[in-house]
Design a protein around this motif. Sequence first.
Motif, mmCIF file in Angstrom:
data_model
loop_
_atom_site.group_PDB
_atom_site.id
_atom_site.type_symbol
_atom_site.label_atom_id
_atom_site.label_comp_id
_atom_site.label_asym_id
_atom_site.label_seq_id
_atom_site.Cartn_x
_atom_site.Cartn_y
_atom_site.Cartn_z
ATOM 1 N N ALA A 162 0.860 -1.199 0.000
ATOM 2 C CA ALA A 162 0.000 0.000 0.000
ATOM 3 C C ALA A 162 0.892 1.243 0.000
ATOM 4 C CB ALA A 162 -0.909 0.027 1.232
ATOM 5 N N VAL A 163 0.321 2.320 -0.521
ATOM 6 C CA VAL A 163 0.952 3.635 -0.421
ATOM 7 C C VAL A 163 -0.030 4.502 0.364
ATOM 8 C CG1 VAL A 163 1.703 5.687 -1.690
ATOM 9 C CG2 VAL A 163 2.247 3.405 -2.581
ATOM 10 N N ALA A 164 0.433 5.107 1.444
ATOM 11 C CA ALA A 164 -0.470 5.897 2.285
ATOM 12 C C ALA A 164 0.148 7.262 2.573
ATOM 13 C CB ALA A 164 -0.747 5.157 3.597
ATOM 14 N N THR A 165 -0.623 8.303 2.310
ATOM 15 C CA THR A 165 -0.150 9.656 2.610
ATOM 16 C C THR A 165 -1.202 10.397 3.443
ATOM 17 O OG1 THR A 165 -1.068 10.816 0.684
ATOM 18 C CG2 THR A 165 1.054 9.720 0.381
ATOM 19 N N ILE A 166 -0.743 11.402 4.154
ATOM 20 C CA ILE A 166 -1.663 12.183 4.981
ATOM 21 C C ILE A 166 -2.560 13.031 4.084
ATOM 22 C CG2 ILE A 166 -1.837 13.975 6.746
ATOM 23 C CD1 ILE A 166 0.898 13.092 7.765
ATOM 24 N N MET A 167 -1.945 13.631 3.057
ATOM 25 C CA MET A 167 -2.677 14.588 2.233
ATOM 26 C C MET A 167 -2.479 14.292 0.758
ATOM 27 S SD MET A 167 -2.301 18.717 2.317
ATOM 28 C CE MET A 167 -3.206 18.894 3.841
ATOM 29 N N GLU A 168 -3.540 14.484 -0.004
ATOM 30 C CA GLU A 168 -3.433 14.388 -1.471
ATOM 31 C C GLU A 168 -3.814 15.744 -2.052
ATOM 32 O OE1 GLU A 168 -6.006 11.388 -3.128
ATOM 33 O OE2 GLU A 168 -6.166 12.492 -5.011
ATOM 34 N N LEU A 169 -2.996 16.266 -2.950
ATOM 35 C CA LEU A 169 -3.324 17.533 -3.603
ATOM 36 C C LEU A 169 -4.178 17.237 -4.827
ATOM 37 C CD1 LEU A 169 0.072 19.443 -3.347
ATOM 38 C CD2 LEU A 169 -1.746 19.174 -1.656
ATOM 39 N N ASP A 170 -5.389 17.719 -4.763
ATOM 40 C CA ASP A 170 -6.366 17.449 -5.810
ATOM 41 C C ASP A 170 -5.959 18.139 -7.115
ATOM 42 O OD1 ASP A 170 -8.619 16.149 -6.476
ATOM 43 O OD2 ASP A 170 -10.013 17.654 -5.701
ATOM 44 N N GLY A 171 -6.290 17.528 -8.226
ATOM 45 C CA GLY A 171 -6.112 18.185 -9.523
ATOM 46 C C GLY A 171 -4.751 17.959 -10.150
ATOM 47 N N LEU A 172 -3.850 17.242 -9.494
ATOM 48 C CA LEU A 172 -2.531 16.984 -10.076
ATOM 49 C C LEU A 172 -2.425 15.561 -10.632
ATOM 50 C CD1 LEU A 172 -0.227 18.763 -7.453
ATOM 51 C CD2 LEU A 172 -0.854 19.561 -9.725
ATOM 52 N N GLY A 173 -3.456 14.760 -10.416
ATOM 53 C CA GLY A 173 -3.491 13.410 -10.996
ATOM 54 C C GLY A 173 -2.607 12.397 -10.295
ATOM 55 N N GLY A 174 -2.063 12.760 -9.135
ATOM 56 C CA GLY A 174 -1.121 11.876 -8.448
ATOM 57 C C GLY A 174 -1.727 10.554 -8.016
ATOM 58 N N HIS A 175 -2.914 10.625 -7.455
ATOM 59 C CA HIS A 175 -3.557 9.405 -6.950
ATOM 60 C C HIS A 175 -3.745 8.393 -8.090
ATOM 61 C CE1 HIS A 175 -6.239 7.689 -3.668
ATOM 62 N NE2 HIS A 175 -6.224 6.787 -4.633
ATOM 63 N N GLU A 176 -4.299 8.877 -9.183
ATOM 64 C CA GLU A 176 -4.567 8.000 -10.333
ATOM 65 C C GLU A 176 -3.259 7.438 -10.894
ATOM 66 O OE1 GLU A 176 -5.629 11.133 -9.903
ATOM 67 O OE2 GLU A 176 -7.715 10.659 -9.407
ATOM 68 N N ARG A 177 -2.238 8.316 -10.986
ATOM 69 C CA ARG A 177 -0.939 7.893 -11.545
ATOM 70 C C ARG A 177 -0.321 6.771 -10.699
ATOM 71 N NH1 ARG A 177 1.098 13.069 -12.058
ATOM 72 N NH2 ARG A 177 -0.124 13.369 -13.937
ATOM 73 N N VAL A 178 -0.345 6.947 -9.378
ATOM 74 C CA VAL A 178 0.262 5.937 -8.497
ATOM 75 C C VAL A 178 -0.565 4.649 -8.534
ATOM 76 C CG1 VAL A 178 0.987 5.389 -6.137
ATOM 77 C CG2 VAL A 178 1.271 7.708 -7.009
ATOM 78 N N ALA A 179 -1.894 4.791 -8.468
ATOM 79 C CA ALA A 179 -2.762 3.604 -8.487
ATOM 80 C C ALA A 179 -2.549 2.805 -9.769
ATOM 81 C CB ALA A 179 -4.217 4.028 -8.342
ATOM 82 N N LYS A 180 -2.447 3.509 -10.891
ATOM 83 C CA LYS A 180 -2.250 2.837 -12.174
ATOM 84 C C LYS A 180 -0.879 2.143 -12.195
ATOM 85 C CE LYS A 180 -2.418 3.714 -17.108
ATOM 86 N NZ LYS A 180 -2.002 4.700 -18.069
#
Length: 194
Positions: A162-180
Amino acid sequence: MTDESARQRGAEGDPREHARALIDEKTRRVPDFPEKGIIFQDLSPVLADGDGLASVVDGLIYGLGDVDLVGGIDARGFLIGGAVALRLGVGVLAIRKAGKLPPPTHRREYELEYGTASLELPADGMDLVGKRVLVVDDVLATGGTAIAAVDLLTDVGAEVVAVATIMELDGLGGHERVAKHLGGDIPVTCLWVG
Ligand SMILES: O=P(O)(O)OC[C@H]1O[C@H](OP(=O)(O)OP(=O)(O)O)[C@H](O)[C@@H]1O
Ligand SMILES: Nc1ncnc2[nH]cnc12
């Protein structure tokens, strides 16, 4: 720790709710740092607060499966990594910025929201093959840092669970990029999105 904070954090259900409230309240948001156009999300006040740190740790490990090791990303991920590892009863591995570790090392370069950087892991002295690793950091922005950490751990034969962070900055696509990058079945969890 007060009885009240313990009650708020866990006894009444999902500990992430209390963590989110504290992140919301205490984060220092600084415009135009480190360069114009960036709003810097400084979590220092959250982590400097005993209840904040404990809530964040409880929130980050909520619902996790088995973990053998926590990988904390240089530098702010170290704070969380040590605390999460202690809570889970496992060790912590510092995933370091380039030039800090003696050779031999594995290295991965990546791009940041502001600039480029490299991460490194020791290439000997530890057997990480097959180790189930939780990667932690404070902020997920473009996802470049987390992906470099995942790739490094894969290079040494570990399994990122798993990858876990306290905060995600919306609109930069990071979550989707890492999940993919992780292939879909491995969770990417962020306590607070904004
Ligand atoms: O998702 P990304 O776009 O890759 O950005 C997220 C990374 O940026 C910040 O670290 P930074 O490189 O500023 O280093 P620091 O922790 O040493 O301040 C943050 O702590 C993450 O590690
Ligand atoms: N805007 C931001 N605030 C804090 N940490 C960051 N890491 C990458 N972008 C960031």
